[in-house]
Design an enzyme around this catalytic site. Structure first.
Site, PDB file in Angstrom:
ATOM      1  CG  PHE A 146      -2.125  -1.317   1.658  1.00  0.00           C
ATOM      2  CD1 PHE A 146      -2.312  -1.375   0.367  1.00  0.00           C
ATOM      3  CD2 PHE A 146      -2.367  -1.423   2.377  1.00  0.00           C
ATOM      4  CE1 PHE A 146      -3.430  -2.884   0.383  1.00  0.00           C
ATOM      5  CE2 PHE A 146      -2.773  -2.499   2.975  1.00  0.00           C
ATOM      6  CZ  PHE A 146      -3.503  -3.452   1.328  1.00  0.00           C
ATOM      7  CG  HIS A 328     -25.993  15.756  -3.438  1.00  0.00           C
ATOM      8  ND1 HIS A 328     -25.339  16.248  -1.851  1.00  0.00           N
ATOM      9  CD2 HIS A 328     -26.391  16.756  -3.950  1.00  0.00           C
ATOM     10  CE1 HIS A 328     -25.346  17.436  -2.509  1.00  0.00           C
ATOM     11  NE2 HIS A 328     -25.700  17.562  -3.472  1.00  0.00           N
ATOM     12  CD  GLU A 353      -0.676  10.087   5.735  1.00  0.00           C
ATOM     13  OE1 GLU A 353      -0.577  10.866   7.284  1.00  0.00           O
ATOM     14  OE2 GLU A 353      -0.772  10.512   5.369  1.00  0.00           O
ATOM     15  CB  THR A 355      -7.096   2.007  12.513  1.00  0.00           C
ATOM     16  OG1 THR A 355      -6.533   1.935  13.373  1.00  0.00           O
ATOM     17  CG2 THR A 355      -6.038   1.570  10.976  1.00  0.00           C
TER      18      THR A 355
END
Length: 371
Positions: A146, A328, A353, A355
């Site tokens: 990741f 919406h 960065e 959880t």
């Protein structure tokens, strides 16, 4: 002035490219160069190392405005200057700072930050990537996962362990350049959101790196990683505030124009309370970000404040993104509107960065240590 100039740049140069970036899952190099020309990569760094000298508060003010465009645009800056650049700045030595920071902060080179591994995400101390000393070099074997910017990065800060038995005290960081023998970069990950921000796995197979490429001393990697994440979490919190503000503005405008049962839905108390709660939470999050950034600029340690800001702002963004889709209605679920993209992009902010659960551990740890 900074706020206004970044807002005008985002609205005029970046916003028109949102759909193209989303569709192609790629940020054109010309756009990266344009952001670099605005000084966006070096905002939070001192002029001595090639930055713009606006400090962390100036950086957060700019990031908040940058968030009004496709989230991947800030992500490439956050991964390159915000994480890779900060790690080098925090750890040094000066030779590495002078060699890499001017290029990273001008985007002549793109950086990436290699901490997470397949078996070590939240448990940063459980790294399995090993660096073995061999004369004047280290030999690195292992893998990272990741890694933001990996497919396009020129420079990587890689966290390894030189002695697994030492746990956190064995973690050591190195700067590795693209093209180094033994470095393999995997294909671009297919993600739920953040299309345009590329991520991939990294593989190290007997990669040899000179000892002069070590960031800090042996065993200082964990300290460097945590110091870097303090700044990264602050930027992510500012970004969450910016996109939440845009979602609120869009929702309020839509509520005034959408007519049901012969009247705008904005007259309904249910809608008004959603908007009021959103405005209140955004205001609170913004103040938390600015407070932490101001403290960082005064030289204070902000580990707990950055964790609070990141926790509150990203959780707030999740709630407001959900409310925006609800307000919406069916259109909020359609890819015709950017609301749907923002909803998907928002989900990762509570994961990377650190959880939300890790932020709570950091905050509690600081609280109990002081009591």
């Amino acid at each position: 002035m900074l706020q206004r100039s970044v807002r005008e740049f985002v609205d005029g140069r970046l916003a028109p490219l949102e759909r193209e970036i989303e569709a192609k899952d790629e940020i054109p190099r010309a756009v990266i160069d344009a952001m670099a020309g605005m000084g966006l990569f070096g905002l939070g760094f001192s002029e001595e190392v090639g930055g713009q000298g606006f400090g962390k508060l100036g950086y957060c003010v700019a990031v908040e405005q940058l968030a009004r465009a496709n989230a991947s645009l800030w992500n490439v800056i956050g991964g390159s200057a915000g994480l890779c650049g900060t790690a080098i700045d925090v750890g040094g030595p000066d030779a590495l700072r002078s060699r890499y920071l001017p290029d990273l902060l001008s985007a002549r080179k793109i950086g990436a930050y290699g901490l997470s591994e397949p078996g070590a995400g939240s448990d940063a101390g459980g790294l399995k990537t090993v660096a073995r000393r061999d004369g004047d070099s280290y030999v690195i074997d292992g893998a990272k996962t990741f890694i933001t910017n990996a497919p396009i990065a020129d420079v990587f800060v890689i966290f390894t362990t030189v002695d697994p038995s030492k746990g956190n005290k064995g973690i050591t960081a190195f700067v590795v350049e693209r093209g180094t023998k033994g470095l393999e970069i995997g294909p671009n990950d297919e993600k739920m959101g953040l299309h345009g921000s590329t991520t991939a796995q990294l593989y190290f197979n007997g990669l040899r790196v000179p000892a002069s490429q070590r960031v800090g001393e042996e065993g200082e990697g964990f300290r460097i990683a945590l110091g870097t994440l303090d700044a990264g979490r602050l930027g992510l919190a500012a970004h969450s505030v910016g996109i939440a503000q845009r979602l609120l503005e869009a929702s309020a405008q839509y509520a005034k124009s959408r007519v049901q049962f012969g009247k705008p839905i904005a007259v309904n108390q249910a809608i008004q309370w959603m908007l009021a709660d959103a405005a209140t939470e955004i205001h609170a999050a913004r103040l938390m970000v600015y407070d932490a950034a101001s403290r960082a600029d005064r030289g204070e340690r902000i580990t707990d404040r950055a964790a609070m800001a990141k926790l509150f702002a990203t959780e707030m963004l999740g709630r407001i993104a959900d409310a925006a889709v609800q307000i919406h209605g069916g259109m909020g679920y359609m890819r015709e509107l950017w609301i749907e993209r923002a909803y998907r992009d928002a989900r990762i902010t509570r994961i990377y960065e650190g959880t939300s659960e890790i932020q709570r551990m950091v905050i509690a740890g600081a609280l109990l240590a002081d009591s």
